[in-house]
Design a protein around this motif. Structure first.
Motif, PDB file in Angstrom:
ATOM      1  N   GLU A 119       3.103   2.654   8.301  1.00 19.53           N
ATOM      2  CA  GLU A 119       1.938   3.353   8.449  1.00 19.53           C
ATOM      3  C   GLU A 119       2.172   4.412   9.964  1.00 19.53           C
ATOM      4  N   LYS A 154       0.933  -1.219  -0.083  1.00 19.96           N
ATOM      5  CA  LYS A 154       0.112   0.128  -0.133  1.00 19.96           C
ATOM      6  C   LYS A 154       0.946   1.265   0.023  1.00 19.96           C
ATOM      7  N   ARG A 204       1.909 -11.510  13.545  1.00 19.99           N
ATOM      8  CA  ARG A 204       0.919 -10.760  12.802  1.00 19.99           C
ATOM      9  C   ARG A 204      -0.499 -11.258  13.396  1.00 19.99           C
TER      10      ARG A 204
HETATM   11 MG    MG Z   1       1.930  -3.975   7.640  1.00 21.28          MG
END
Ligand code: MG
Ligand code: ATP
Length: 652
Positions: A420, A275, A519
């Motif tokens: 992010e 992204k 994760r």
């Molecule tokens: Mg990530």
């Protein structure tokens, strides 16, 4: 489960002029939470503004239509001025960058703040002369050389938005990113160097430009790095050194709004399609500079070395912007840890008297595999602080890093953060936090982690384990996924209004310290017990014969999910059935019977992203025998690793 751990107190005498002590940490943290606006208004004073901000935080995280994140929205500044011009008076002759080549025979370079300023101005002028203006996107596809940092700062100076693409990516990945961000120019080099090999960067750009949808790229600027002849297209391709020669060493900086974009950076792609995270000017700079100063306890005499590639967020925040905004000396290394041999990192530390060293668990594990000798033949006496980032660090690797690399003298900051987040969110502060191997420890100022119980969806108070969210906002937070606000909102904010979903799973211990357990997509659920990958892998790595391990789940009739582990052995140890049994018994002992692996596959090496992270998504497919659909593997560093594991799996 076994949650006991060893503790490493703050070393006696670890105190410099700016060191945050434990008491100060508690006070500042409380202040940052109780009156966040006052705290961040004060923090903004570490940056020079044309116009100081009067608005501090302006965010809406709770509904899709009004979603926005703004910090210091009426402030005006220029990032390159903060990284260069303001240091000239006092630190003009101080080294801003020290460059060390891939090839130890090539002399290193020392670039002062004054010299870096002149280079950035010349490149800024050259970009402007080609018609590149404020708001235009520029892709930077470069090796780890001084000109790469110059290119980033030159973009910042003229208000262009840079998009650094890691120099190891192939043409199709370059093209994807260039198209997605709509870049009109690409800055590259003839070739890069890596582990004694040459990488044909310009040829890769040429191939990318042949692909459909690339017509928007009007100029390609080429740094002559190795001097090899490359194809130059008239009126499109320019030698950057020749353009810069003609330019003045003064370049009027653009006066940017705090919320003007600074860069777009694609995530490293461990979980799926990358992204394009959008970071803006004011908040990002304040946050990168502040975290760098406080977490690495920066002193004027430091030589700071972050080994990340500048193509990742770690390189942006802690090779370029944080250190330079703080007037520090930042070392930039073109090579790899194992070339010409496994002593290279430590030799570079001695050569340049590095005081702070910041690297990734993958590098530590790889070097640990070689044993202590390559480390011990160097001095490393200049070191005073170590750091890690990128994955959970296995406690065994932590102890080796601390005991062998740091000779037991240096605290380790295990810094948890993401593309992010712009900068570090959870980390020990070296003068304030007792370290526990494997724990990212405590939140940075203004950061409010929250854990959500997976089964009930409710917030966990006190000790426990769940999905990691961050409440509210902080200045370094990404503003959007470039061109897709809605995707950003839906993937990260929708489920729990007012909180950012990190995608990571985490445990909070009785001291309030945070441990990243893996994760969320990778967490296993075995007979109703949730087990993070970090715990399983760390148990394996704690066995003296194991170099590296990865754990994934697979569908299991009785348990729901079974445990499938991949194990890479240290040099000199052979795979055998008895060792397999020994490792299974070791895991039962370390964690408990629940952690008994159902399958153990030997792995000569593990599939990793180009930034060195284990790609469990692919290992899961191999475990489940669904290898026909591996998904997007363009971010995979070495596809042949996957082929080998698939072959082994079929034969088993
Ligand atoms: Mg990530
Ligand atoms: P993608 O989001 O495309 O899947 P990625 O998550 O690997 O890629 P990055 O933003 O580079 O891209 O990595 C951030 C992630 O790395 C974190 O979410 C976390 O899983 C892991 N990570 C980083 N630092 C640490 C750390 N100190 N301890 C544990 N995990 C870490």
């Amino acid at each position: 489960m076994n949650t006991t751990h060893d503790r490493y107190p703050v070393p006696q005498g670890f105190a410099g002029p700016q060191t945050v002590t434990q008491e100060q940490y508690e006070d500042l943290y409380q202040a940052s939470i109780t009156d966040a606006d006052a705290f961040w208004a004060k923090a903004a004073e570490r940056v020079d503004w044309y116009r100081a901000p009067t608005q501090i935080q302006d965010t809406c995280l709770t509904n899709a239509d009004e979603f926005h994140i703004r910090w210091y929205a009426d402030g005006e500044l220029n990032v390159s001025v903060n990284c260069l011009d303001r240091h000239l008076e006092k630190r003009g002759d101080k080294a801003a960058l020290i460059w060390e080549s891939d090839d130890p025979a090539i002399p290193s370079q020392r670039v002062t703040y004054r010299e870096l300023h002149a280079k950035v101005c010349k490149m800024g002028n050259a970009l402007r002369r080609l018609g590149i203006a404020r708001g235009d996107r520029v892709t930077i596809y470069m090796p780890m050389i001084v000109e790469t940092i110059v290119a980033m700062l030159a973009c910042a100076r003229i208000g262009a938005v840079h998009n650094v693409v890691f120099g190891g990516f192939a043409p199709a990945s370059i093209a994807d990113r260039v198209r997605n961000c709509g870049a009109s120019a690409i800055i590259t080099a003839d070739e890069g160097r890596r582990a004694g090999r040459k990488i044909a960067l310009k040829a890769n750009v040429d191939a990318a430009l042949e692909m459909p949808g690339m017509e928007g790229v009007r100029s390609v600027l080429v740094v002559p790095n190795t001097g090899t002849p490359v194809n130059m297209v008239a009126e499109r391709d320019y030698w950057l050194d020749r353009l810069m020669e003609r330019e003045s060493a003064e370049c009027e900086p653009e006066r940017m709004n705090a919320e003007d974009p600074l860069f777009i950076l694609y995530t490293s792609g461990s979980t799926g399609k990358p992204k394009g995270m959008l970071h803006t000017t004011g908040g990002y700079l304040v946050y990168a500079a502040y975290t760098h100063a406080a977490i690495f306890d920066i002193r004027d005499s430091d030589v700071f070395w972050c080994t990340a590639d500048v193509g990742w967020i770690t390189g942006h925040s802690y090779i370029a912007y944080g250190p330079l905004a703080n007037g520090a000396t930042s070392l930039i290394f073109e090579g790899v840890p194992s070339y010409p041999d496994a002593s290279r990192f430590w030799q570079v530390i001695d050569k340049h008297d590095v005081t702070i060293f910041y690297t990734a668990p993958t590098a530590i594990r790889a070097l640990m595999r070689e044993g202590p000798e390559p480390v011990l033949r160097t001095s490393r006496k200049s070191l005073r602080l170590l750091g890690t980032v990128g994955e959970p660090i296995n406690p065994e690797a932590w102890r080796w890093y601390h005991g062998v690399v740091g000779a037991g003298r240096c605290p380790i900051v295990d810094t948890w953060w993401q593309t992010e987040t712009g900068g570090i969110l959870i980390s020990p502060l070296p003068g304030a936090t007792e370290c526990k191997p494997g724990a990212a420890s405590v939140p940075f100022f203004g950061i409010r982690p929250a854990l959500v119980d997976v089964a009930s969806g409710t917030l966990i108070e006190g000790p426990g384990e769940g999905n990691l969210f961050i409440r509210g906002s902080w200045p370094g937070q990404a503003r959007s996924i470039y061109g897709d606000d809605r995707r950003y909102y839906e993937s990260c904010f929708k489920d729990y209004p007012g909180m950012y979903f990190t995608g990571d799973s985490c445990r909070r211990d009785a001291d309030g310290h945070y441990w990243i357990t893996g994760r969320v997509d990778d967490v296993l659920n075995v007979s109703g017990h949730r087990i993070g990958t970090a715990e399983l892998e760390s148990a394996l790595v704690s066995h003296p014969k194991v170099a590296e391990a990865a754990a994934v789940g697979f569908a299991h009739d009785i348990k729901g999910q079974g445990i499938y582990v991949y194990v890479t052995l240290k040099a000199g140890h052979a795979e055998s059935d008895s060792l397999r049994q020994e490792l299974v018994a070791h895991m039962r002992r370390e964690i408990g019977p629940i952690a008994t692996p159902d399958h153990l596959q030997w792995a000569p090496s593990l599939p990793k992203t180009r930034s060195g992270k284990i790609m469990r998504r692919i290992l899961r497919k191999i475990a489940e025998n669904t290898v026909d659909d591996l998904g997007d593997i363009t971010t995979l560093a070495d596809p042949s690793v996957v082929q080998a594991l698939v072959r082994e799996r079929r034969m088993a």
